[in-house]
Design a protein around this motif. Structure first.
Motif, PDB file in Angstrom:
ATOM      1  N   PHE A  21      48.112  62.941   7.946  1.00  0.00           N
ATOM      2  CA  PHE A  21      47.739  63.704   9.260  1.00  0.00           C
ATOM      3  C   PHE A  21      46.929  62.284   9.855  1.00  0.00           C
ATOM      4  O   PHE A  21      47.409  62.042  11.114  1.00  0.00           O
ATOM      5  CB  PHE A  21      46.845  64.858   9.121  1.00  0.00           C
ATOM      6  N   MET A  22      45.977  61.941   9.158  1.00  0.00           N
ATOM      7  CA  MET A  22      45.326  60.655   9.884  1.00  0.00           C
ATOM      8  C   MET A  22      46.062  59.719   9.966  1.00  0.00           C
ATOM      9  O   MET A  22      45.749  58.880  11.082  1.00  0.00           O
ATOM     10  CB  MET A  22      43.929  60.466   9.005  1.00  0.00           C
ATOM     11  N   LEU A  23      46.827  59.274   9.000  1.00  0.00           N
ATOM     12  CA  LEU A  23      47.845  58.047   9.282  1.00  0.00           C
ATOM     13  C   LEU A  23      48.832  58.126  10.553  1.00  0.00           C
ATOM     14  O   LEU A  23      49.076  57.323  11.142  1.00  0.00           O
ATOM     15  CB  LEU A  23      48.660  57.783   8.154  1.00  0.00           C
ATOM     16  N   GLY A  24      49.151  59.468  10.830  1.00  0.00           N
ATOM     17  CA  GLY A  24      49.929  60.035  11.952  1.00  0.00           C
ATOM     18  C   GLY A  24      49.059  59.651  13.257  1.00  0.00           C
ATOM     19  O   GLY A  24      49.708  59.218  14.155  1.00  0.00           O
ATOM     20  N   ILE A  25      47.692  60.039  13.189  1.00  0.00           N
ATOM     21  CA  ILE A  25      47.206  59.893  14.325  1.00  0.00           C
ATOM     22  C   ILE A  25      46.842  58.390  14.555  1.00  0.00           C
ATOM     23  O   ILE A  25      46.937  58.073  15.621  1.00  0.00           O
ATOM     24  CB  ILE A  25      45.852  60.649  14.242  1.00  0.00           C
ATOM     25  N   LEU A  26      46.572  57.502  13.618  1.00  0.00           N
ATOM     26  CA  LEU A  26      46.433  56.196  13.697  1.00  0.00           C
ATOM     27  C   LEU A  26      47.780  55.422  14.237  1.00  0.00           C
ATOM     28  O   LEU A  26      47.510  54.432  15.061  1.00  0.00           O
ATOM     29  CB  LEU A  26      45.949  55.505  12.531  1.00  0.00           C
ATOM     30  N   SER A  27      48.655  56.242  13.977  1.00  0.00           N
ATOM     31  CA  SER A  27      49.951  55.588  14.470  1.00  0.00           C
ATOM     32  C   SER A  27      50.349  55.556  15.969  1.00  0.00           C
ATOM     33  O   SER A  27      50.949  54.739  16.604  1.00  0.00           O
ATOM     34  CB  SER A  27      51.082  56.154  13.684  1.00  0.00           C
ATOM     35  N   THR A  28      49.915  56.705  16.715  1.00  0.00           N
ATOM     36  CA  THR A  28      50.142  56.829  17.927  1.00  0.00           C
ATOM     37  C   THR A  28      48.702  56.789  19.038  1.00  0.00           C
ATOM     38  O   THR A  28      49.196  56.941  20.031  1.00  0.00           O
ATOM     39  CB  THR A  28      50.641  58.125  18.130  1.00  0.00           C
ATOM     40  N   ILE A  29      47.565  56.778  18.621  1.00  0.00           N
ATOM     41  CA  ILE A  29      46.372  56.752  19.323  1.00  0.00           C
ATOM     42  C   ILE A  29      46.237  55.528  20.288  1.00  0.00           C
ATOM     43  O   ILE A  29      45.570  55.818  21.353  1.00  0.00           O
ATOM     44  CB  ILE A  29      45.213  57.109  18.459  1.00  0.00           C
ATOM     45  N   GLY A  30      46.900  54.627  20.078  1.00  0.00           N
ATOM     46  CA  GLY A  30      46.471  53.455  20.781  1.00  0.00           C
ATOM     47  C   GLY A  30      47.416  53.313  22.183  1.00  0.00           C
ATOM     48  O   GLY A  30      47.356  52.008  22.455  1.00  0.00           O
ATOM     49  N   LEU A  31      47.815  54.316  22.877  1.00  0.00           N
ATOM     50  CA  LEU A  31      48.762  53.956  24.036  1.00  0.00           C
ATOM     51  C   LEU A  31      49.790  52.908  24.101  1.00  0.00           C
ATOM     52  O   LEU A  31      49.907  51.687  24.704  1.00  0.00           O
ATOM     53  CB  LEU A  31      47.313  53.596  25.115  1.00  0.00           C
ATOM     54  N   GLY A  32      50.450  53.000  22.792  1.00  0.00           N
ATOM     55  CA  GLY A  32      51.419  52.079  22.346  1.00  0.00           C
ATOM     56  C   GLY A  32      51.187  51.091  21.631  1.00  0.00           C
ATOM     57  O   GLY A  32      52.095  50.152  21.169  1.00  0.00           O
ATOM     58  N   THR A  33      49.825  50.824  21.227  1.00  0.00           N
ATOM     59  CA  THR A  33      49.611  49.743  20.521  1.00  0.00           C
ATOM     60  C   THR A  33      49.054  50.274  18.966  1.00  0.00           C
ATOM     61  O   THR A  33      48.167  49.472  18.534  1.00  0.00           O
ATOM     62  CB  THR A  33      48.556  48.788  21.159  1.00  0.00           C
ATOM     63  N   GLY A  34      49.469  51.518  18.623  1.00  0.00           N
ATOM     64  CA  GLY A  34      48.903  52.040  17.391  1.00  0.00           C
ATOM     65  C   GLY A  34      49.385  51.356  16.261  1.00  0.00           C
ATOM     66  O   GLY A  34      50.334  50.465  16.335  1.00  0.00           O
ATOM     67  N   LEU A  35      48.538  51.566  15.027  1.00  0.00           N
ATOM     68  CA  LEU A  35      49.049  50.974  13.963  1.00  0.00           C
ATOM     69  C   LEU A  35      50.078  51.647  13.334  1.00  0.00           C
ATOM     70  O   LEU A  35      50.440  52.700  13.597  1.00  0.00           O
ATOM     71  CB  LEU A  35      47.931  51.199  12.797  1.00  0.00           C
ATOM     72  N   HIS A  36      50.994  50.660  12.869  1.00  0.00           N
ATOM     73  CA  HIS A  36      52.388  51.102  12.590  1.00  0.00           C
ATOM     74  C   HIS A  36      52.408  51.630  11.034  1.00  0.00           C
ATOM     75  O   HIS A  36      53.025  51.189  10.181  1.00  0.00           O
ATOM     76  CB  HIS A  36      53.649  49.760  12.364  1.00  0.00           C
ATOM     77  N   THR A  37      51.731  52.944  11.050  1.00  0.00           N
ATOM     78  CA  THR A  37      51.607  53.563   9.567  1.00  0.00           C
ATOM     79  C   THR A  37      52.983  54.220   9.077  1.00  0.00           C
ATOM     80  O   THR A  37      53.238  54.388   8.065  1.00  0.00           O
ATOM     81  CB  THR A  37      50.547  54.688   9.750  1.00  0.00           C
ATOM     82  N   GLY A  38      53.991  54.412   9.949  1.00  0.00           N
ATOM     83  CA  GLY A  38      55.287  54.798   9.381  1.00  0.00           C
ATOM     84  C   GLY A  38      55.862  53.741   8.596  1.00  0.00           C
ATOM     85  O   GLY A  38      56.479  53.944   7.592  1.00  0.00           O
ATOM     86  N   SER A  39      56.029  52.561   9.415  1.00  0.00           N
ATOM     87  CA  SER A  39      56.501  51.350   8.458  1.00  0.00           C
ATOM     88  C   SER A  39      55.797  50.768   7.534  1.00  0.00           C
ATOM     89  O   SER A  39      56.131  50.618   6.290  1.00  0.00           O
ATOM     90  CB  SER A  39      56.593  50.382   9.501  1.00  0.00           C
ATOM     91  N   LEU A  40      54.417  51.022   7.549  1.00  0.00           N
ATOM     92  CA  LEU A  40      53.689  50.470   6.594  1.00  0.00           C
ATOM     93  C   LEU A  40      53.387  51.575   5.410  1.00  0.00           C
ATOM     94  O   LEU A  40      53.070  51.039   4.056  1.00  0.00           O
ATOM     95  CB  LEU A  40      52.252  49.987   7.048  1.00  0.00           C
ATOM     96  N   TYR A  41      53.409  52.687   5.599  1.00  0.00           N
ATOM     97  CA  TYR A  41      53.098  53.817   4.494  1.00  0.00           C
ATOM     98  C   TYR A  41      54.143  54.834   4.279  1.00  0.00           C
ATOM     99  O   TYR A  41      54.753  54.907   3.254  1.00  0.00           O
ATOM    100  CB  TYR A  41      51.676  54.362   4.894  1.00  0.00           C
ATOM    101  N   LEU A  42      54.551  55.262   5.320  1.00  0.00           N
ATOM    102  CA  LEU A  42      55.518  56.702   4.988  1.00  0.00           C
ATOM    103  C   LEU A  42      56.744  56.260   4.771  1.00  0.00           C
ATOM    104  O   LEU A  42      57.159  56.916   3.776  1.00  0.00           O
ATOM    105  CB  LEU A  42      55.359  57.395   6.320  1.00  0.00           C
TER     106      LEU A  42
END
Length: 199
Positions: A51-72
């Motif tokens: 859940f937290m990795l998902g939030i990190l992925s989209t929280i940055g107004l288009g500049t979020g951390l790419h947790t899908g590519s890096l982790y999921l």
């Protein structure tokens, strides 16, 4: 390792741990609490992590951390290697995928909140692009409503920030916006991406 055979072993281990604390246990409440805690904590930890990795992925107004590519996505790919059956690997990956998708939906709230509670936004040089995107997205959302939000949420791109801003400008109910976003991101887009990775 078969976890079903190890449950009595885990219960006896927990009982020995609780007994060694030197607390007079006249009722089994503490033992039951320890058992439930030891069984639920790994599950809760697993769900909160994704859940937290998902939030990190989209929280940055288009500049979020790419947790899908890096982790999921590597996690899903590894499940595909471990479980040779695609459907079994997909089902094994589904809790992480849905938790991550719900996190990405929650991470889309800042653009919505900015325009819901904010006044006119001055974007400087980007104002022309913003107005053009706003025109198209606004027309689409006005026509389609919640189904338009679901459609935008299913499309993996940064334009969903614009969709969130338009929904905030239109004063769409936060529960409608979040519900449609969760359906689009967690229950449609993320599981479909997981299936594509496994094939």
């Amino acid at each position: 390792m078969n976890t079903v055979k190890n449950i009595p072993l885990a219960v006896s281990f927990i009982y020995r741990r609780v007994k060694s604390i030197k607390i007079n246990i006249k009722t089994p409440h503490l033992l039951i609490f320890c058992l439930i805690y030891s069984l639920l904590f790994p599950i809760i930890n697993y769900i909160v992590k994704w859940f937290m990795l998902g939030i990190l992925s989209t929280i940055g107004l288009g500049t979020g951390l790419h947790t899908g590519s890096l982790y999921l996505f590597p996690y899903i790919y590894n499940n595909g290697k471990v479980y040779k059956n695609v459907m079994l690997a997909w089902l094994r990956s589904l809790p992480a995928t849905i938790s991550w998708g719900i996190g990405t939906a929650v991470g889309e709230l800042p653009p919505y909140m900015i325009t819901y509670y904010g006044d006119e936004i001055d974007l400087g040089k980007g104002q022309k692009v913003y107005k053009k995107m706003e025109y198209y997205v606004l027309g689409f959302i006005k026509k389609t409503g919640i189904l338009g939000v679901v459609a935008f949420a299913c499309w993996p791109s940064m334009t969903f920030d614009m969709c969130g801003m338009v929904c905030g400008m239109l004063k769409m109910n936060v529960y409608q916006f979040l519900g449609a976003t969760i359906v689009g991101k967690a229950f449609l887009k993320a599981p479909a991406q997981a299936m594509l990775i496994l094939y």
